[in-house]
Design a protein around this motif. Sequence first.
Motif, PDB file in Angstrom:
ATOM      1  N   SER A  49       0.845  -1.190   0.000  1.00  0.00           N
ATOM      2  CA  SER A  49       0.000   0.000   0.000  1.00  0.00           C
ATOM      3  C   SER A  49       0.877   1.234   0.000  1.00  0.00           C
ATOM      4  CB  SER A  49      -0.892  -0.006   1.249  1.00  0.00           C
ATOM      5  OG  SER A  49      -1.600   1.203   1.359  1.00  0.00           O
ATOM      6  N   ASN A  50       0.365   2.291  -0.594  1.00  0.00           N
ATOM      7  CA  ASN A  50       1.113   3.543  -0.546  1.00  0.00           C
ATOM      8  C   ASN A  50       0.673   4.398   0.634  1.00  0.00           C
ATOM      9  OD1 ASN A  50      -1.382   4.321  -1.437  1.00  0.00           O
ATOM     10  ND2 ASN A  50      -0.644   5.588  -3.116  1.00  0.00           N
ATOM     11  N   GLU A  51      -0.203   3.852   1.450  1.00  0.00           N
ATOM     12  CA  GLU A  51      -0.679   4.581   2.626  1.00  0.00           C
ATOM     13  C   GLU A  51       0.108   4.169   3.855  1.00  0.00           C
ATOM     14  OE1 GLU A  51      -4.891   4.319   3.183  1.00  0.00           O
ATOM     15  OE2 GLU A  51      -5.267   4.475   1.045  1.00  0.00           O
ATOM     16  N   ASP A  52       0.454   5.129   4.667  1.00  0.00           N
ATOM     17  CA  ASP A  52       1.111   4.862   5.936  1.00  0.00           C
ATOM     18  C   ASP A  52       0.073   4.277   6.883  1.00  0.00           C
ATOM     19  OD1 ASP A  52       2.256   4.999   8.496  1.00  0.00           O
ATOM     20  OD2 ASP A  52       3.323   6.845   8.039  1.00  0.00           O
ATOM     21  N   PRO A  53       0.316   3.066   7.450  1.00  0.00           N
ATOM     22  CA  PRO A  53      -0.688   2.446   8.322  1.00  0.00           C
ATOM     23  C   PRO A  53      -1.031   3.285   9.552  1.00  0.00           C
ATOM     24  CG  PRO A  53       1.398   1.264   8.449  1.00  0.00           C
ATOM     25  CD  PRO A  53       1.526   2.275   7.349  1.00  0.00           C
ATOM     26  N   PHE A  54      -0.139   4.202   9.923  1.00  0.00           N
ATOM     27  CA  PHE A  54      -0.432   5.059  11.067  1.00  0.00           C
ATOM     28  C   PHE A  54      -1.697   5.871  10.828  1.00  0.00           C
ATOM     29  CE2 PHE A  54      -0.224   9.051  13.390  1.00  0.00           C
ATOM     30  CZ  PHE A  54      -0.016   8.599  14.683  1.00  0.00           C
ATOM     31  N   TYR A  55      -1.919   6.280   9.581  1.00  0.00           N
ATOM     32  CA  TYR A  55      -3.050   7.148   9.272  1.00  0.00           C
ATOM     33  C   TYR A  55      -4.287   6.377   8.822  1.00  0.00           C
ATOM     34  CZ  TYR A  55       0.450  10.751   9.652  1.00  0.00           C
ATOM     35  OH  TYR A  55       1.442  11.567  10.122  1.00  0.00           O
ATOM     36  N   SER A  56      -4.266   5.055   8.906  1.00  0.00           N
ATOM     37  CA  SER A  56      -5.432   4.278   8.512  1.00  0.00           C
ATOM     38  C   SER A  56      -6.601   4.606   9.452  1.00  0.00           C
ATOM     39  CB  SER A  56      -5.139   2.780   8.580  1.00  0.00           C
ATOM     40  OG  SER A  56      -5.010   2.353   9.924  1.00  0.00           O
ATOM     41  N   GLU A  57      -7.802   4.462   8.930  1.00  0.00           N
ATOM     42  CA  GLU A  57      -8.996   4.752   9.723  1.00  0.00           C
ATOM     43  C   GLU A  57      -9.026   3.886  10.980  1.00  0.00           C
ATOM     44  OE1 GLU A  57     -13.846   4.665   9.234  1.00  0.00           O
ATOM     45  OE2 GLU A  57     -12.591   4.638   7.441  1.00  0.00           O
ATOM     46  N   GLU A  58      -8.676   2.619  10.830  1.00  0.00           N
ATOM     47  CA  GLU A  58      -8.680   1.696  11.972  1.00  0.00           C
ATOM     48  C   GLU A  58      -7.719   2.157  13.064  1.00  0.00           C
ATOM     49  OE1 GLU A  58      -7.816  -3.045  12.853  1.00  0.00           O
ATOM     50  OE2 GLU A  58      -7.255  -2.181  10.926  1.00  0.00           O
ATOM     51  N   ASN A  59      -6.502   2.542  12.675  1.00  0.00           N
ATOM     52  CA  ASN A  59      -5.514   2.975  13.656  1.00  0.00           C
ATOM     53  C   ASN A  59      -5.912   4.305  14.295  1.00  0.00           C
ATOM     54  OD1 ASN A  59      -3.039   2.420  15.046  1.00  0.00           O
ATOM     55  ND2 ASN A  59      -2.127   4.106  13.896  1.00  0.00           N
ATOM     56  N   GLN A  60      -6.450   5.234  13.516  1.00  0.00           N
ATOM     57  CA  GLN A  60      -6.864   6.529  14.063  1.00  0.00           C
ATOM     58  C   GLN A  60      -7.972   6.349  15.101  1.00  0.00           C
ATOM     59  OE1 GLN A  60      -5.308   9.612  13.499  1.00  0.00           O
ATOM     60  NE2 GLN A  60      -3.843   8.128  12.723  1.00  0.00           N
ATOM     61  N   LYS A  61      -8.934   5.462  14.824  1.00  0.00           N
ATOM     62  CA  LYS A  61     -10.003   5.200  15.804  1.00  0.00           C
ATOM     63  C   LYS A  61      -9.427   4.596  17.077  1.00  0.00           C
ATOM     64  CE  LYS A  61     -13.843   4.621  12.592  1.00  0.00           C
ATOM     65  NZ  LYS A  61     -14.800   3.679  12.002  1.00  0.00           N
ATOM     66  N   LEU A  62      -8.487   3.666  16.920  1.00  0.00           N
ATOM     67  CA  LEU A  62      -7.850   3.057  18.090  1.00  0.00           C
ATOM     68  C   LEU A  62      -7.095   4.107  18.889  1.00  0.00           C
ATOM     69  CD1 LEU A  62      -7.148   0.550  19.746  1.00  0.00           C
ATOM     70  CD2 LEU A  62      -5.188   0.226  18.244  1.00  0.00           C
ATOM     71  N   LEU A  63      -6.336   4.961  18.209  1.00  0.00           N
ATOM     72  CA  LEU A  63      -5.585   6.005  18.906  1.00  0.00           C
ATOM     73  C   LEU A  63      -6.509   6.969  19.649  1.00  0.00           C
ATOM     74  CD1 LEU A  63      -2.856   6.750  16.234  1.00  0.00           C
ATOM     75  CD2 LEU A  63      -2.535   5.592  18.415  1.00  0.00           C
ATOM     76  N   GLU A  64      -7.614   7.367  19.008  1.00  0.00           N
ATOM     77  CA  GLU A  64      -8.578   8.246  19.671  1.00  0.00           C
ATOM     78  C   GLU A  64      -9.151   7.581  20.912  1.00  0.00           C
ATOM     79  OE1 GLU A  64     -11.402   9.261  16.636  1.00  0.00           O
ATOM     80  OE2 GLU A  64      -9.943  10.453  15.522  1.00  0.00           O
ATOM     81  N   SER A  65      -9.435   6.289  20.804  1.00  0.00           N
ATOM     82  CA  SER A  65      -9.963   5.532  21.943  1.00  0.00           C
ATOM     83  C   SER A  65      -8.939   5.466  23.074  1.00  0.00           C
ATOM     84  CB  SER A  65     -10.333   4.124  21.486  1.00  0.00           C
ATOM     85  OG  SER A  65     -10.603   3.292  22.573  1.00  0.00           O
ATOM     86  N   ARG A  66      -7.673   5.214  22.703  1.00  0.00           N
ATOM     87  CA  ARG A  66      -6.611   5.131  23.723  1.00  0.00           C
ATOM     88  C   ARG A  66      -6.380   6.487  24.393  1.00  0.00           C
ATOM     89  NH1 ARG A  66      -3.432   0.326  22.812  1.00  0.00           N
ATOM     90  NH2 ARG A  66      -5.043  -1.221  22.461  1.00  0.00           N
ATOM     91  N   ILE A  67      -6.448   7.564  23.628  1.00  0.00           N
ATOM     92  CA  ILE A  67      -6.280   8.899  24.200  1.00  0.00           C
ATOM     93  C   ILE A  67      -7.402   9.181  25.191  1.00  0.00           C
ATOM     94  CG2 ILE A  67      -6.375  11.378  23.668  1.00  0.00           C
ATOM     95  CD1 ILE A  67      -4.865  10.644  21.027  1.00  0.00           C
ATOM     96  N   ALA A  68      -8.628   8.822  24.818  1.00  0.00           N
ATOM     97  CA  ALA A  68      -9.769   9.005  25.722  1.00  0.00           C
ATOM     98  C   ALA A  68      -9.563   8.179  26.987  1.00  0.00           C
ATOM     99  CB  ALA A  68     -11.069   8.615  25.024  1.00  0.00           C
ATOM    100  N   ASP A  69      -9.088   6.935  26.830  1.00  0.00           N
ATOM    101  CA  ASP A  69      -8.823   6.090  28.000  1.00  0.00           C
ATOM    102  C   ASP A  69      -7.778   6.722  28.907  1.00  0.00           C
ATOM    103  OD1 ASP A  69     -10.635   4.187  27.167  1.00  0.00           O
ATOM    104  OD2 ASP A  69      -9.123   2.772  26.416  1.00  0.00           O
ATOM    105  N   MET A  70      -6.698   7.244  28.312  1.00  0.00           N
ATOM    106  CA  MET A  70      -5.643   7.874  29.110  1.00  0.00           C
ATOM    107  C   MET A  70      -6.189   9.067  29.875  1.00  0.00           C
ATOM    108  SD  MET A  70      -2.316   7.601  26.562  1.00  0.00           S
ATOM    109  CE  MET A  70      -1.730   9.165  27.104  1.00  0.00           C
TER     110      MET A  70
END
Length: 84
Positions: A49-70
């Motif tokens: 893929s030419n997309e960085d997995p960091f910016y994938s929708e799945e990863n962004q949702k997980l990161l937002e969830s983890r930030i909320a948890d923190m």
Amino acid sequence: MMNVSVRMDNETKKEFEKFCKDVGLSISGAFNLFAKKVIREHRIPFDISNEDPFYSEENQKLLESRIADMKNGVNCSEHDLIEV
């Protein structure tokens, strides 16, 4: 038998060489396995893929969830979406 040359940076070669040694393969053997799998499956045997997995929708949702948890004091754990 024919020779094929592959160019890669020194660090990648060193790490790849170590991995191959650890699993009992030579670099040549590893590339031959790769080539045979490509031929057998008629595809590259992993996602490209030419997309960085960091910016994938799945990863962004997980990161937002983890930030909320923190922010709410919940203990967070590592995930395996991004290769180290």
